[in-house]
Design a protein around this motif. Structure first.
Motif, PDB file in Angstrom:
ATOM      1  N   GLY A   1       0.776  -1.229   0.000  1.00  0.00           N
ATOM      2  CA  GLY A   1       0.000   0.000   0.000  1.00  0.00           C
ATOM      3  C   GLY A   1       0.806   1.277   0.000  1.00  0.00           C
ATOM      4  O   GLY A   1       0.247   2.355  -0.195  1.00  0.00           O
ATOM      5  N   SER A   2       2.122   1.185   0.211  1.00  0.00           N
ATOM      6  CA  SER A   2       2.925   2.407   0.253  1.00  0.00           C
ATOM      7  C   SER A   2       2.947   3.109  -1.103  1.00  0.00           C
ATOM      8  O   SER A   2       3.048   4.334  -1.170  1.00  0.00           O
ATOM      9  CB  SER A   2       4.349   2.114   0.715  1.00  0.00           C
ATOM     10  N   ASP A   3       2.845   2.328  -2.195  1.00  0.00           N
ATOM     11  CA  ASP A   3       2.827   2.943  -3.523  1.00  0.00           C
ATOM     12  C   ASP A   3       1.521   3.696  -3.761  1.00  0.00           C
ATOM     13  O   ASP A   3       1.507   4.764  -4.371  1.00  0.00           O
ATOM     14  CB  ASP A   3       3.076   1.912  -4.623  1.00  0.00           C
ATOM     15  N   THR A   4       0.407   3.157  -3.256  1.00  0.00           N
ATOM     16  CA  THR A   4      -0.879   3.839  -3.406  1.00  0.00           C
ATOM     17  C   THR A   4      -0.876   5.169  -2.650  1.00  0.00           C
ATOM     18  O   THR A   4      -1.294   6.201  -3.184  1.00  0.00           O
ATOM     19  CB  THR A   4      -2.023   2.953  -2.892  1.00  0.00           C
ATOM     20  N   VAL A   5      -0.397   5.155  -1.415  1.00  0.00           N
ATOM     21  CA  VAL A   5      -0.321   6.393  -0.629  1.00  0.00           C
ATOM     22  C   VAL A   5       0.591   7.405  -1.324  1.00  0.00           C
ATOM     23  O   VAL A   5       0.265   8.592  -1.433  1.00  0.00           O
ATOM     24  CB  VAL A   5       0.187   6.100   0.794  1.00  0.00           C
ATOM     25  N   PHE A   6       1.724   6.941  -1.809  1.00  0.00           N
ATOM     26  CA  PHE A   6       2.705   7.804  -2.468  1.00  0.00           C
ATOM     27  C   PHE A   6       2.099   8.488  -3.687  1.00  0.00           C
ATOM     28  O   PHE A   6       2.215   9.711  -3.862  1.00  0.00           O
ATOM     29  CB  PHE A   6       3.916   6.960  -2.878  1.00  0.00           C
ATOM     30  N   THR A   7       1.450   7.709  -4.548  1.00  0.00           N
ATOM     31  CA  THR A   7       0.909   8.284  -5.781  1.00  0.00           C
ATOM     32  C   THR A   7      -0.326   9.136  -5.514  1.00  0.00           C
ATOM     33  O   THR A   7      -0.588  10.095  -6.248  1.00  0.00           O
ATOM     34  CB  THR A   7       0.599   7.179  -6.806  1.00  0.00           C
ATOM     35  N   TYR A   8      -1.080   8.824  -4.448  1.00  0.00           N
ATOM     36  CA  TYR A   8      -2.172   9.719  -4.053  1.00  0.00           C
ATOM     37  C   TYR A   8      -1.620  11.093  -3.670  1.00  0.00           C
ATOM     38  O   TYR A   8      -2.223  12.134  -3.978  1.00  0.00           O
ATOM     39  CB  TYR A   8      -2.944   9.138  -2.874  1.00  0.00           C
ATOM     40  N   HIS A   9      -0.483  11.123  -3.001  1.00  0.00           N
ATOM     41  CA  HIS A   9       0.133  12.408  -2.649  1.00  0.00           C
ATOM     42  C   HIS A   9       0.430  13.216  -3.911  1.00  0.00           C
ATOM     43  O   HIS A   9       0.248  14.446  -3.923  1.00  0.00           O
ATOM     44  CB  HIS A   9       1.427  12.178  -1.874  1.00  0.00           C
ATOM     45  N   ILE A  10       0.879  12.539  -4.955  1.00  0.00           N
ATOM     46  CA  ILE A  10       1.210  13.234  -6.208  1.00  0.00           C
ATOM     47  C   ILE A  10      -0.026  13.875  -6.808  1.00  0.00           C
ATOM     48  O   ILE A  10      -0.030  15.066  -7.158  1.00  0.00           O
ATOM     49  CB  ILE A  10       1.857  12.253  -7.210  1.00  0.00           C
ATOM     50  N   THR A  11      -1.098  13.101  -6.941  1.00  0.00           N
ATOM     51  CA  THR A  11      -2.292  13.629  -7.604  1.00  0.00           C
ATOM     52  C   THR A  11      -3.044  14.626  -6.726  1.00  0.00           C
ATOM     53  O   THR A  11      -3.643  15.573  -7.235  1.00  0.00           O
ATOM     54  CB  THR A  11      -3.233  12.490  -8.028  1.00  0.00           C
ATOM     55  N   ARG A  12      -2.997  14.432  -5.413  1.00  0.00           N
ATOM     56  CA  ARG A  12      -3.657  15.395  -4.528  1.00  0.00           C
ATOM     57  C   ARG A  12      -2.939  16.737  -4.515  1.00  0.00           C
ATOM     58  O   ARG A  12      -3.508  17.750  -4.090  1.00  0.00           O
ATOM     59  CB  ARG A  12      -3.755  14.825  -3.116  1.00  0.00           C
ATOM     60  N   SER A  13      -1.705  16.746  -4.971  1.00  0.00           N
ATOM     61  CA  SER A  13      -0.965  18.007  -5.064  1.00  0.00           C
ATOM     62  C   SER A  13      -1.297  18.749  -6.358  1.00  0.00           C
ATOM     63  O   SER A  13      -0.809  19.864  -6.579  1.00  0.00           O
ATOM     64  CB  SER A  13       0.535  17.734  -5.016  1.00  0.00           C
ATOM     65  N   GLY A  14      -2.103  18.128  -7.221  1.00  0.00           N
ATOM     66  CA  GLY A  14      -2.471  18.759  -8.487  1.00  0.00           C
ATOM     67  C   GLY A  14      -1.688  18.250  -9.683  1.00  0.00           C
ATOM     68  O   GLY A  14      -1.959  18.660 -10.816  1.00  0.00           O
ATOM     69  N   ARG A  15      -0.716  17.357  -9.438  1.00  0.00           N
ATOM     70  CA  ARG A  15       0.038  16.781 -10.551  1.00  0.00           C
ATOM     71  C   ARG A  15      -0.735  15.605 -11.152  1.00  0.00           C
ATOM     72  O   ARG A  15      -1.677  15.088 -10.561  1.00  0.00           O
ATOM     73  CB  ARG A  15       1.421  16.310 -10.079  1.00  0.00           C
ATOM     74  N   LYS A  16      -0.290  15.163 -12.352  1.00  0.00           N
ATOM     75  CA  LYS A  16      -1.037  14.156 -13.095  1.00  0.00           C
ATOM     76  C   LYS A  16      -0.280  12.825 -13.186  1.00  0.00           C
ATOM     77  O   LYS A  16       0.936  12.801 -13.366  1.00  0.00           O
ATOM     78  CB  LYS A  16      -1.331  14.646 -14.523  1.00  0.00           C
ATOM     79  N   ILE A  17      -1.048  11.742 -13.056  1.00  0.00           N
ATOM     80  CA  ILE A  17      -0.555  10.414 -13.397  1.00  0.00           C
ATOM     81  C   ILE A  17      -1.379   9.943 -14.591  1.00  0.00           C
ATOM     82  O   ILE A  17      -2.611   9.899 -14.526  1.00  0.00           O
ATOM     83  CB  ILE A  17      -0.679   9.431 -12.226  1.00  0.00           C
ATOM     84  N   ILE A  18      -0.709   9.610 -15.694  1.00  0.00           N
ATOM     85  CA  ILE A  18      -1.362   9.333 -16.968  1.00  0.00           C
ATOM     86  C   ILE A  18      -1.215   7.862 -17.342  1.00  0.00           C
ATOM     87  O   ILE A  18      -0.143   7.262 -17.164  1.00  0.00           O
ATOM     88  CB  ILE A  18      -0.764  10.220 -18.090  1.00  0.00           C
TER      89      ILE A  18
END
Length: 320
Positions: free
Chosen positions: A192-209
């Motif tokens: 689950g650490s990867d899910t938390v990590f990538t949520y931080h990215i998108t919640r900051s306004g950045r995009k995962i495509i």
């Protein structure tokens, strides 16, 4: 998002733990991927085995290359996949792009090219691609009916709220702009650490495509093609979902409200899943029995996670 004209050093980080045969099979495929791109690419193996069991495999492979610097070895002895991922972040701090890949995954022909093209086209902070199953042995028909290893696909270019690290590109420069973003060791042995990590990215306004062409094949060993493993993973996913949602809540009142919502959600899944599994058993429908069973067990995992029970899937003695 803007088009990126120039891409600097690309590091492919392979996380490994006691899988020398998989590593020996994967490394030549990654070197071959470099022929299809113009960028500077290197492979970094992060060995999370305290005994450094992958060192000899990596050294032997690098020794036969024309350029031994294309493959480097890094030993991260602290147990837990979050520590291995963080070590990759540290070692690739000066790179432009960091791509995570697991040692039991195999890139398809256009994998690296598609990943980089998606980044060039969108300027995203992260890109994720399909993970396709390849069974070592014919799986239980119950598993096939449930479709448990067939992961959901998305349209090319779709934005994703989060992603797993087993086929994930990250823009290191954008991560640096977000501050000291790290994989949480609290999830290091639970998943689950990867899910938390990538949520931080998108919640900051950045995009995962989503990069449709950047597919990898996931080798599914026979020990995972069992009902017991599937249900264990369902419990882990439910447990992790609750823990992740609670992680975002710092206010005690909101945390309790979230805890109660997760409890209700878990109980609903237990009830609905149990009924579906029972109806599948009575009607001899493998689809309903399999999916109902997974829903029910995931509900139990959610319920436990909502009240502080932590399921450690990657306790050492198991391969991460």
């Amino acid at each position: 998002m803007t088009v990126v004209d120039q891409v600097g050093h690309v590091v492919i980080a392979v996380l490994t733990y006691k899988r020398p045969a998989d590593l020996a099979e994967l490394l030549p495929l990654l070197i071959k991927q470099m022929d299809g791109v113009d960028e500077q690419v290197s492979v970094m193996v992060i060995d999370n085995d305290p005994a450094a069991s992958a060192r000899e495999t990596v050294a032997g492979f690098a020794a036969v290359l024309d350029d031994a610097s294309l493959v480097t070895y890094v030993h991260e002895p602290t147990p837990g996949i979050a520590y291995a991922r963080n070590r990759a972040l540290d070692e690739a701090a000066d790179a432009h792009l960091l791509i995570f890949l697991d040692d039991d995954e195999r890139p398809t022909e256009t994998w690296l090219q598609s990943m980089i093209e998606t980044y060039r086209r969108t300027g995203c902070a992260g890109a994720a691609g399909p993970v396709l199953p390849d069974y070592e042995t014919e799986p239980d028909p119950w598993i096939v009916a449930g479709g448990f290893f067939v992961r959901k696909q998305f349209p090319d270019g779709a934005e994703r709220p989060a992603a797993g690290s087993g086929n994930l590109l990250l823009d290191v420069r954008q991560l640096n702009e977000l501050g000291p973003l790290r994989f949480d060791p609290e999830f290091g042995l639970t998943g689950g650490s990867d899910t938390v990590f990538t949520y931080h990215i998108t919640r900051s306004g950045r995009k995962i495509i989503w990069s449709e062409g950047a597919a990898v094949v996931d080798k599914v060993p026979s020990k995972r093609s069992t009902r017991a493993w599937v249900l264990q993973r369902a419990f882990r996913n439910g447990n992790g979902q609750s823990r992740i949602e609670l992680t975002w809540q710092t206010n005690p009142v909101r945390k309790m409200v979230t805890r109660l919502k997760l409890t209700a959600g878990g109980l609903a899944r237990i009830a609905f899943g149990g009924l579906r599994a029972a109806s599948g058993l009575l009607s001899r429908s493998k689809v309903h029995h399999a999916r109902g069973s997974r829903t029910m067990i995931k509900g139990f995992g959610m319920l436990c996670g909502a009240w502080g029970v932590v399921y450690t899937e990657y306790g050492r003695g198991k391969k991460s």
